[in-house]
Design a protein around this motif. Structure first.
Motif, mmCIF file in Angstrom:
data_model
loop_
_atom_site.group_PDB
_atom_site.id
_atom_site.type_symbol
_atom_site.label_atom_id
_atom_site.label_comp_id
_atom_site.label_asym_id
_atom_site.label_seq_id
_atom_site.Cartn_x
_atom_site.Cartn_y
_atom_site.Cartn_z
ATOM 1 N N GLU A 206 0.907 5.390 1.459
ATOM 2 C CA GLU A 206 0.546 5.969 2.762
ATOM 3 C C GLU A 206 -0.966 6.053 2.961
ATOM 4 O O GLU A 206 -1.503 5.616 3.985
ATOM 5 C CB GLU A 206 1.131 7.367 2.884
ATOM 6 C CG GLU A 206 2.597 7.423 3.196
ATOM 7 C CD GLU A 206 3.055 8.856 3.364
ATOM 8 O OE1 GLU A 206 3.017 9.368 4.499
ATOM 9 O OE2 GLU A 206 3.441 9.463 2.351
ATOM 10 N N TYR B 271 -6.907 1.415 5.558
ATOM 11 C CA TYR B 271 -7.139 0.077 6.120
ATOM 12 C C TYR B 271 -6.944 0.051 7.633
ATOM 13 O O TYR B 271 -7.742 -0.538 8.361
ATOM 14 C CB TYR B 271 -6.210 -0.942 5.447
ATOM 15 C CG TYR B 271 -6.665 -1.336 4.065
ATOM 16 C CD1 TYR B 271 -7.803 -2.117 3.868
ATOM 17 C CD2 TYR B 271 -5.966 -0.909 2.942
ATOM 18 C CE1 TYR B 271 -8.228 -2.464 2.599
ATOM 19 C CE2 TYR B 271 -6.387 -1.250 1.657
ATOM 20 C CZ TYR B 271 -7.512 -2.029 1.498
ATOM 21 O OH TYR B 271 -7.948 -2.366 0.231
ATOM 22 N N THR B 272 -5.879 0.663 8.109
ATOM 23 C CA THR B 272 -5.530 0.526 9.519
ATOM 24 C C THR B 272 -6.214 1.534 10.428
ATOM 25 O O THR B 272 -6.396 1.290 11.615
ATOM 26 C CB THR B 272 -4.004 0.676 9.718
ATOM 27 O OG1 THR B 272 -3.618 2.033 9.459
ATOM 28 C CG2 THR B 272 -3.240 -0.271 8.788
ATOM 29 N N PRO C 207 0.822 -1.208 0.000
ATOM 30 C CA PRO C 207 0.000 0.000 0.000
ATOM 31 C C PRO C 207 0.854 1.255 0.000
ATOM 32 O O PRO C 207 2.030 1.230 0.415
ATOM 33 C CB PRO C 207 -0.759 -0.113 1.328
ATOM 34 C CG PRO C 207 0.217 -0.815 2.236
ATOM 35 C CD PRO C 207 0.939 -1.806 1.346
ATOM 36 N N PHE D 136 -1.190 -5.162 9.263
ATOM 37 C CA PHE D 136 -1.327 -6.128 8.172
ATOM 38 C C PHE D 136 -0.768 -7.494 8.569
ATOM 39 O O PHE D 136 -1.359 -8.534 8.247
ATOM 40 C CB PHE D 136 -0.612 -5.614 6.918
ATOM 41 C CG PHE D 136 -1.285 -4.447 6.250
ATOM 42 C CD1 PHE D 136 -2.476 -4.612 5.548
ATOM 43 C CD2 PHE D 136 -0.731 -3.176 6.317
ATOM 44 C CE1 PHE D 136 -3.100 -3.543 4.930
ATOM 45 C CE2 PHE D 136 -1.349 -2.095 5.705
ATOM 46 C CZ PHE D 136 -2.538 -2.282 5.014
ATOM 47 N N ASN E 158 1.528 0.492 11.265
ATOM 48 C CA ASN E 158 0.713 0.145 10.101
ATOM 49 C C ASN E 158 1.094 -1.223 9.566
ATOM 50 O O ASN E 158 0.235 -2.037 9.230
ATOM 51 C CB ASN E 158 0.862 1.213 9.010
ATOM 52 C CG ASN E 158 -0.123 2.347 9.154
ATOM 53 O OD1 ASN E 158 -1.179 2.356 8.516
ATOM 54 N ND2 ASN E 158 0.196 3.298 10.021
ATOM 55 N N ALA E 159 2.386 -1.493 9.482
ATOM 56 C CA ALA E 159 2.841 -2.794 8.999
ATOM 57 C C ALA E 159 2.367 -3.910 9.931
ATOM 58 O O ALA E 159 1.924 -4.971 9.475
ATOM 59 C CB ALA E 159 4.358 -2.814 8.878
ATOM 60 N N ILE F 219 5.454 -0.476 2.399
ATOM 61 C CA ILE F 219 4.647 0.737 2.258
ATOM 62 C C ILE F 219 5.429 1.765 1.451
ATOM 63 O O ILE F 219 6.566 2.109 1.802
ATOM 64 C CB ILE F 219 4.283 1.327 3.638
ATOM 65 C CG1 ILE F 219 3.546 0.292 4.489
ATOM 66 C CG2 ILE F 219 3.430 2.584 3.474
ATOM 67 C CD1 ILE F 219 3.290 0.735 5.926
ATOM 68 N N SER G 81 -2.675 2.643 3.215
ATOM 69 C CA SER G 81 -2.378 2.015 4.493
ATOM 70 C C SER G 81 -3.227 2.627 5.607
ATOM 71 O O SER G 81 -3.813 1.915 6.434
ATOM 72 C CB SER G 81 -0.888 2.166 4.808
ATOM 73 O OG SER G 81 -0.546 1.427 5.959
ATOM 74 N N GLU G 82 -3.319 3.942 5.633
ATOM 75 C CA GLU G 82 -4.118 4.610 6.655
ATOM 76 C C GLU G 82 -5.592 4.242 6.552
ATOM 77 O O GLU G 82 -6.291 4.104 7.568
ATOM 78 C CB GLU G 82 -3.958 6.128 6.534
ATOM 79 C CG GLU G 82 -2.603 6.628 6.995
ATOM 80 C CD GLU G 82 -2.497 8.149 6.915
ATOM 81 O OE1 GLU G 82 -1.667 8.706 7.636
ATOM 82 O OE2 GLU G 82 -3.250 8.772 6.135
ATOM 83 N N VAL H 30 5.227 -6.673 4.473
ATOM 84 C CA VAL H 30 4.575 -5.398 4.185
ATOM 85 C C VAL H 30 5.601 -4.418 3.630
ATOM 86 O O VAL H 30 6.669 -4.223 4.219
ATOM 87 C CB VAL H 30 3.934 -4.797 5.453
ATOM 88 C CG1 VAL H 30 3.220 -3.484 5.121
ATOM 89 C CG2 VAL H 30 2.971 -5.790 6.097
#
Length: 314
Positions: free
Chosen positions: A186, A192-193, A184, A213, A209-210, A223, A189-190, A221
């Motif tokens: 930035e 999803y998390t 993903p 996942f 963030n990693a 990013i 990633s944000e 992961v």
């Protein structure tokens, strides 16, 4: 060609308009140019891996319209094998309208058309080549059931699976368990998390963030963070890699070029930092020219860039 990469994804006819600034809502601005290109996240990634030298097969769908003819000819001319690119008689070819300002930032409106009509039969037609591929990569610009189905078939066949979750659409939790590498940016990633970089230091944000996942079953992961470079974590190995210093002209295909280069490195079993550096170089070079696939560079061009920037990677 010693490596084989299978890409299941989108293919679009891109209309690119450039102006000094992007319009506000309800505003018309005068543009400096309008051009037409072949694009789509999936086909961009396929073109990048093919231009690096991998035997690359593309699974997808176009319409039977003139745009479909143009995009099929476009990726075929770049070395991508299109025998699994289905022609729909009922849906138009996907189309993206892209608006770019003088700093290279862009806004995009995407009409998926036939990209959202991929079926199991279309994927199954490619199973023989999936079974002998080093890497299988897909994204979220196609119908989500085929993202899951393609990953499941590739994992069963023994291919290394890469998911570029772009755009950041909802995914069933079972999908993450099928992913060897997730890539993903930035914003994705944000999404999803739910963990925002504005609330913490960059290092802490990237790690957290990693971990999100990894906790859901993804094995690795990576990013991508634009001018801040890229970050990798798999619970054991952690890498922060700076971006190359460039002045971007159009970042439309930068993320896709990163993914195509990253997948090429994975397919060749390179160390992960070398894969990331190749991806960063591909993305940087793709940012220097307007358009998507016409901005994607060959292996020799990427290696020359790396030699000039940091010395040849080994």
């Amino acid at each position: 060609m010693s490596t084989k990469i299978i890409v299941l994804g989108s293919i679009n006819y891109d209309i690119v308009a450039k102006s000094t600034r992007l319009p506000n809502i309800g505003e018309t601005v005068e543009g400096t140019s309008i051009d037409m290109y072949v694009g789509g996240k999936g086909s961009n990634q396929a073109v990048q891996s093919a231009m690096l030298g991998a035997q690359t097969f593309f699974i997808g769908s176009t319409g039977s319209d003139q745009q479909g003819i143009a995009v099929r000819n476009g990726i075929s001319s770049k070395g991508v094998d299109i025998r699994y690119l289905y022609i729909s008689s009922t849906h138009r070819t996907g189309c993206a309208s892209i608006f770019i300002d003088s700093s290279g930032d862009n806004k995009l409106v995407y009409a998926p058309g036939s990209n959202k009509t991929i079926t199991q039969d279309i994927v199954d037609a490619a199973l023989k080549d999936i079974a002998t591929a080093e890497v299988f990569i897909t994204q979220n610009e196609i119908n989500s059931d085929m993202v899951y189905y393609g990953l499941k078939k590739a994992r069963a066949a023994g291919a290394t699976t890469v998911l570029n979750p772009a755009p950041a659409l909802p995914l069933d939790k079972i999908v993450f368990k099928l992913v060897d590498y997730i890539t993903p940016n930035e914003t994705e990633s944000e999404t999803y998390t739910g963990l925002l970089r504005s609330n913490m230091k960059l290092d802490d944000w990237a790690r957290k963030n990693a971990e999100w996942f990894l906790e859901r079953g993804v094995k690795n992961v990576c990013i991508t963070m634009g001018e801040k470079g890229s970050y990798f974590y798999n619970g054991k190995e952690e890498i922060y890699l700076d971006a190359f210093k460039i002045t971007p002209v159009d970042t439309t295909a930068a993320g896709d070029s990163f993914n195509g280069g990253f997948a090429y490195g994975i397919a060749n079993k390179w160390p992960i930092q070398k894969c990331m550096e190749l991806g960063n170089a591909c993305g940087a070079l793709a940012s220097l020219t307007i358009g998507a696939q016409n901005s994607i560079c060959s292996f020799d061009e990427v290696m020359n860039f790396l030699t000039n920037q940091r010395g040849k990677i080994t």
